[in-house]
Design a protein around this motif. Structure first.
Motif, PDB file in Angstrom:
ATOM      1  N   GLY A  43       0.764  -1.238  -0.013  1.00 49.19           N
ATOM      2  CA  GLY A  43      -0.132   0.110  -0.049  1.00 49.19           C
ATOM      3  C   GLY A  43       0.959   1.242   0.005  1.00 49.19           C
ATOM      4  O   GLY A  43       2.101   1.324  -0.144  1.00 49.19           O
ATOM      5  N   PRO A  44       0.235   2.452   0.193  1.00 48.98           N
ATOM      6  CA  PRO A  44      -1.333   2.522   0.458  1.00 48.98           C
ATOM      7  C   PRO A  44      -2.109   2.323  -0.696  1.00 48.98           C
ATOM      8  O   PRO A  44      -1.634   2.416  -1.616  1.00 48.98           O
ATOM      9  CB  PRO A  44      -1.278   4.183   0.713  1.00 48.98           C
ATOM     10  N   LEU A  45      -3.401   2.178  -0.324  1.00 50.46           N
ATOM     11  CA  LEU A  45      -4.262   1.815  -1.449  1.00 50.46           C
ATOM     12  C   LEU A  45      -5.414   2.699  -1.648  1.00 50.46           C
ATOM     13  O   LEU A  45      -5.975   3.434  -0.714  1.00 50.46           O
ATOM     14  CB  LEU A  45      -5.130   0.570  -0.688  1.00 50.46           C
ATOM     15  N   THR A  46      -5.576   3.196  -2.791  1.00 52.06           N
ATOM     16  CA  THR A  46      -6.759   3.838  -3.399  1.00 52.06           C
ATOM     17  C   THR A  46      -7.737   3.020  -4.143  1.00 52.06           C
ATOM     18  O   THR A  46      -7.263   2.157  -5.237  1.00 52.06           O
ATOM     19  CB  THR A  46      -6.220   4.932  -4.247  1.00 52.06           C
ATOM     20  N   VAL A  47      -9.056   3.311  -3.767  1.00 49.75           N
ATOM     21  CA  VAL A  47     -10.147   2.551  -4.074  1.00 49.75           C
ATOM     22  C   VAL A  47     -11.206   3.204  -5.027  1.00 49.75           C
ATOM     23  O   VAL A  47     -11.633   4.395  -4.245  1.00 49.75           O
ATOM     24  CB  VAL A  47     -11.038   1.764  -3.138  1.00 49.75           C
ATOM     25  N   ARG A  48     -11.384   2.987  -6.234  1.00 47.20           N
ATOM     26  CA  ARG A  48     -12.537   3.407  -7.092  1.00 47.20           C
ATOM     27  C   ARG A  48     -13.420   2.523  -7.662  1.00 47.20           C
ATOM     28  O   ARG A  48     -12.961   1.354  -7.638  1.00 47.20           O
ATOM     29  CB  ARG A  48     -11.887   4.592  -8.138  1.00 47.20           C
ATOM     30  N   GLN A  49     -14.607   2.943  -8.093  1.00 48.41           N
ATOM     31  CA  GLN A  49     -15.505   2.274  -8.814  1.00 48.41           C
ATOM     32  C   GLN A  49     -15.499   2.451 -10.191  1.00 48.41           C
ATOM     33  O   GLN A  49     -15.581   3.479 -10.655  1.00 48.41           O
ATOM     34  CB  GLN A  49     -16.969   2.011  -7.943  1.00 48.41           C
ATOM     35  N   PHE A  50     -15.713   0.907 -10.867  1.00 49.12           N
ATOM     36  CA  PHE A  50     -15.803   1.246 -12.301  1.00 49.12           C
ATOM     37  C   PHE A  50     -17.089   1.524 -12.536  1.00 49.12           C
ATOM     38  O   PHE A  50     -18.103   1.144 -12.160  1.00 49.12           O
ATOM     39  CB  PHE A  50     -15.448   0.077 -13.160  1.00 49.12           C
ATOM     40  N   LYS A  51     -17.202   2.640 -13.679  1.00 49.92           N
ATOM     41  CA  LYS A  51     -18.658   3.107 -14.129  1.00 49.92           C
ATOM     42  C   LYS A  51     -19.468   2.121 -14.967  1.00 49.92           C
ATOM     43  O   LYS A  51     -20.699   2.088 -15.223  1.00 49.92           O
ATOM     44  CB  LYS A  51     -18.588   4.190 -14.884  1.00 49.92           C
ATOM     45  N   GLY A  53     -21.249  -1.279 -16.730  1.00 51.14           N
ATOM     46  CA  GLY A  53     -22.629  -1.875 -16.032  1.00 51.14           C
ATOM     47  C   GLY A  53     -22.371  -3.405 -15.410  1.00 51.14           C
ATOM     48  O   GLY A  53     -23.503  -4.210 -15.956  1.00 51.14           O
ATOM     49  N   GLN A  54     -21.361  -3.608 -14.686  1.00 53.18           N
ATOM     50  CA  GLN A  54     -21.330  -4.989 -14.316  1.00 53.18           C
ATOM     51  C   GLN A  54     -22.400  -5.192 -13.238  1.00 53.18           C
ATOM     52  O   GLN A  54     -22.733  -4.621 -12.308  1.00 53.18           O
ATOM     53  CB  GLN A  54     -19.998  -5.403 -13.791  1.00 53.18           C
ATOM     54  N   SER A  55     -22.934  -6.610 -13.134  1.00 58.44           N
ATOM     55  CA  SER A  55     -24.112  -6.797 -12.103  1.00 58.44           C
ATOM     56  C   SER A  55     -23.122  -6.930 -10.710  1.00 58.44           C
ATOM     57  O   SER A  55     -23.922  -7.017  -9.530  1.00 58.44           O
ATOM     58  CB  SER A  55     -24.864  -8.136 -12.280  1.00 58.44           C
ATOM     59  N   ASN A  56     -21.760  -7.322 -10.782  1.00 60.72           N
ATOM     60  CA  ASN A  56     -21.102  -7.611  -9.559  1.00 60.72           C
ATOM     61  C   ASN A  56     -20.184  -6.086  -9.537  1.00 60.72           C
ATOM     62  O   ASN A  56     -19.395  -5.981 -10.365  1.00 60.72           O
ATOM     63  CB  ASN A  56     -20.208  -8.536  -9.819  1.00 60.72           C
ATOM     64  N   PRO A  57     -20.279  -5.315  -8.557  1.00 62.85           N
ATOM     65  CA  PRO A  57     -19.737  -4.286  -8.160  1.00 62.85           C
ATOM     66  C   PRO A  57     -18.010  -4.570  -8.257  1.00 62.85           C
ATOM     67  O   PRO A  57     -17.593  -5.593  -8.009  1.00 62.85           O
ATOM     68  CB  PRO A  57     -19.913  -3.845  -6.898  1.00 62.85           C
ATOM     69  N   THR A  58     -17.604  -3.760  -9.258  1.00 67.99           N
ATOM     70  CA  THR A  58     -16.215  -3.864  -9.757  1.00 67.99           C
ATOM     71  C   THR A  58     -15.335  -2.428  -9.366  1.00 67.99           C
ATOM     72  O   THR A  58     -15.907  -1.448  -9.656  1.00 67.99           O
ATOM     73  CB  THR A  58     -15.881  -4.370 -11.092  1.00 67.99           C
ATOM     74  N   TYR A  68      -4.799  -3.099  -9.615  1.00 69.59           N
ATOM     75  CA  TYR A  68      -5.651  -4.257  -9.533  1.00 69.59           C
ATOM     76  C   TYR A  68      -7.272  -4.114  -9.686  1.00 69.59           C
ATOM     77  O   TYR A  68      -7.493  -2.838  -9.865  1.00 69.59           O
ATOM     78  CB  TYR A  68      -5.524  -4.967  -8.055  1.00 69.59           C
ATOM     79  N   VAL A  69      -7.909  -5.183  -9.799  1.00 69.74           N
ATOM     80  CA  VAL A  69      -9.259  -5.032 -10.001  1.00 69.74           C
ATOM     81  C   VAL A  69      -9.916  -6.072  -9.026  1.00 69.74           C
ATOM     82  O   VAL A  69      -9.610  -7.188  -8.874  1.00 69.74           O
ATOM     83  CB  VAL A  69      -9.827  -5.283 -11.437  1.00 69.74           C
ATOM     84  N   LEU A  70     -10.808  -5.501  -8.260  1.00 70.27           N
ATOM     85  CA  LEU A  70     -11.664  -6.481  -7.392  1.00 70.27           C
ATOM     86  C   LEU A  70     -13.304  -6.652  -7.700  1.00 70.27           C
ATOM     87  O   LEU A  70     -13.554  -5.691  -8.132  1.00 70.27           O
ATOM     88  CB  LEU A  70     -11.593  -5.644  -5.901  1.00 70.27           C
ATOM     89  N   ARG A  71     -13.726  -7.690  -7.925  1.00 72.82           N
ATOM     90  CA  ARG A  71     -14.973  -8.204  -8.043  1.00 72.82           C
ATOM     91  C   ARG A  71     -15.594  -8.738  -6.701  1.00 72.82           C
ATOM     92  O   ARG A  71     -14.908  -9.622  -6.277  1.00 72.82           O
ATOM     93  CB  ARG A  71     -14.927  -9.316  -9.374  1.00 72.82           C
ATOM     94  N   ARG A  72     -16.817  -8.377  -6.678  1.00 77.81           N
ATOM     95  CA  ARG A  72     -17.421  -8.880  -5.339  1.00 77.81           C
ATOM     96  C   ARG A  72     -18.856  -9.166  -5.595  1.00 77.81           C
ATOM     97  O   ARG A  72     -19.313  -8.720  -6.608  1.00 77.81           O
ATOM     98  CB  ARG A  72     -17.394  -7.701  -4.249  1.00 77.81           C
ATOM     99  N   LYS A  73     -19.498 -10.158  -4.944  1.00 77.88           N
ATOM    100  CA  LYS A  73     -21.052 -10.197  -4.718  1.00 77.88           C
ATOM    101  C   LYS A  73     -21.673  -8.676  -4.165  1.00 77.88           C
ATOM    102  O   LYS A  73     -20.874  -8.227  -3.269  1.00 77.88           O
ATOM    103  CB  LYS A  73     -21.433 -11.090  -3.925  1.00 77.88           C
ATOM    104  N   PRO A  74     -22.568  -8.441  -4.769  1.00 82.75           N
ATOM    105  CA  PRO A  74     -23.414  -7.538  -4.062  1.00 82.75           C
ATOM    106  C   PRO A  74     -23.627  -7.608  -2.565  1.00 82.75           C
ATOM    107  O   PRO A  74     -23.975  -8.818  -2.460  1.00 82.75           O
ATOM    108  CB  PRO A  74     -24.632  -7.174  -4.804  1.00 82.75           C
ATOM    109  N   PRO A  75     -23.671  -6.687  -1.775  1.00 83.83           N
ATOM    110  CA  PRO A  75     -24.185  -7.147  -0.399  1.00 83.83           C
ATOM    111  C   PRO A  75     -25.572  -7.211  -0.345  1.00 83.83           C
ATOM    112  O   PRO A  75     -26.515  -7.148  -1.351  1.00 83.83           O
ATOM    113  CB  PRO A  75     -23.852  -5.844   0.390  1.00 83.83           C
ATOM    114  N   GLY A  76     -26.004  -8.158   0.805  1.00 79.91           N
ATOM    115  CA  GLY A  76     -27.442  -8.309   0.768  1.00 79.91           C
ATOM    116  C   GLY A  76     -27.797  -9.630   0.384  1.00 79.91           C
ATOM    117  O   GLY A  76     -27.168 -10.408   0.152  1.00 79.91           O
TER     118      GLY A  76
END
Length: 246
Positions: A43-51, A53-58, A68-76
């Protein structure tokens, strides 16, 4: 109301933005996890979200020396089989080992306690994503080269024997056409508003007219141009993205 045809898709979906408050991460927890699980991370780490239209937030993860790129399940609460980022990680790991154009995977986290849902981290691949599939701004020969690169990549994917590359248990093998016809028939019937005679004839015709089965192969499920990263200066596919439907 905005006319969808007037939207500049390239401008609307390219790049990153501030993280949506609904999908914020615990940056400190993520930083600690990355240090423990991603070789060479610092690090240090800076996080931004891709615009896009993925259904999994990226997310884009930037450090002083790497991206790097992080792909996650949406919460909930989600459907049991939806947003299966663990399956995405499995298939790109197998394909990366064969030299197929995917982003290099680094690590999968099944502990929902780190950022609130499971996720995986892969390399960020630099290049072009064409959000407008008509490819405005390219000449006809340039468009042809891009479309041929797409079809060549699809053909290469279908050349892999899933068993031989460690994906024997990745999905159902065999009976592919019948399963597709059955699934889409059920979807159609569930959303049918009125009887359409031509559709009834087609639904009756297809089960008895399926092509002969061939060897089982990997199906991406959504192989559009905007799910591919091409080299900045030529029609070369650098990475195929979004394996959620594979």
């Amino acid at each position: 109301m905005t006319d969808a045809s007037s939207i500049d898709a390239q401008a609307a979906f390219s790049g990153t933005r501030e993280v949506d408050p609904r999908y914020r991460l615990d940056d400190a927890a993520l930083d600690a996890w990355m240090a423990d699980h991603v070789t060479g991370y610092a690090g240090p780490l800076t996080v931004r979200q891709f615009k896009g239209g993925q259904s999994n937030p990226t997310y884009e993860l930037i450090t002083p020396t790497a991206a790097y790129v992080l792909r996650r399940k949406p919460p909930g609460v989600l459907l049991p089989s939806a947003h299966a980022v663990d399956r995405e990680y499995q298939v790109i790991s197998a394909l990366a080992a064969q030299g197929f154009p995917v982003a290099k995977p680094h690590a999968l986290c099944l502990d929902e306690g780190v950022i609130g849902s499971i996720f995986y981290v892969m390399d960020k691949v630099e290049g072009r994503i064409f959000w407008d599939l008509k490819l405005p701004g390219l000449t006809p020969p340039e468009r042809r080269a891009v479309y041929e690169a797409q079809t060549d990549t699809l053909a290469r994917l279908h050349g892999f024997d899933p068993v031989a590359i460690g994906l024997a248990d990745y999905g159902k093998a065999g009976n592919y056409f019948a399963r597709q016809v059955g699934r889409w028939t059920k979807q159609y019937r569930a959303s049918e508003i009125e009887s359409v005679a031509a559709m009834d004839r087609l639904i009756a015709f297809l089960p008895d007219s399926l092509p002969q089965e061939g060897p089982s192969r990997i199906v991406h499920g959504d192989l559009r141009l905007d799910n591919m990263i091409l080299a900045p200066d030529r029609a070369e596919v650098r990475a195929v993205l979004d394996w959620e439907l594979s």
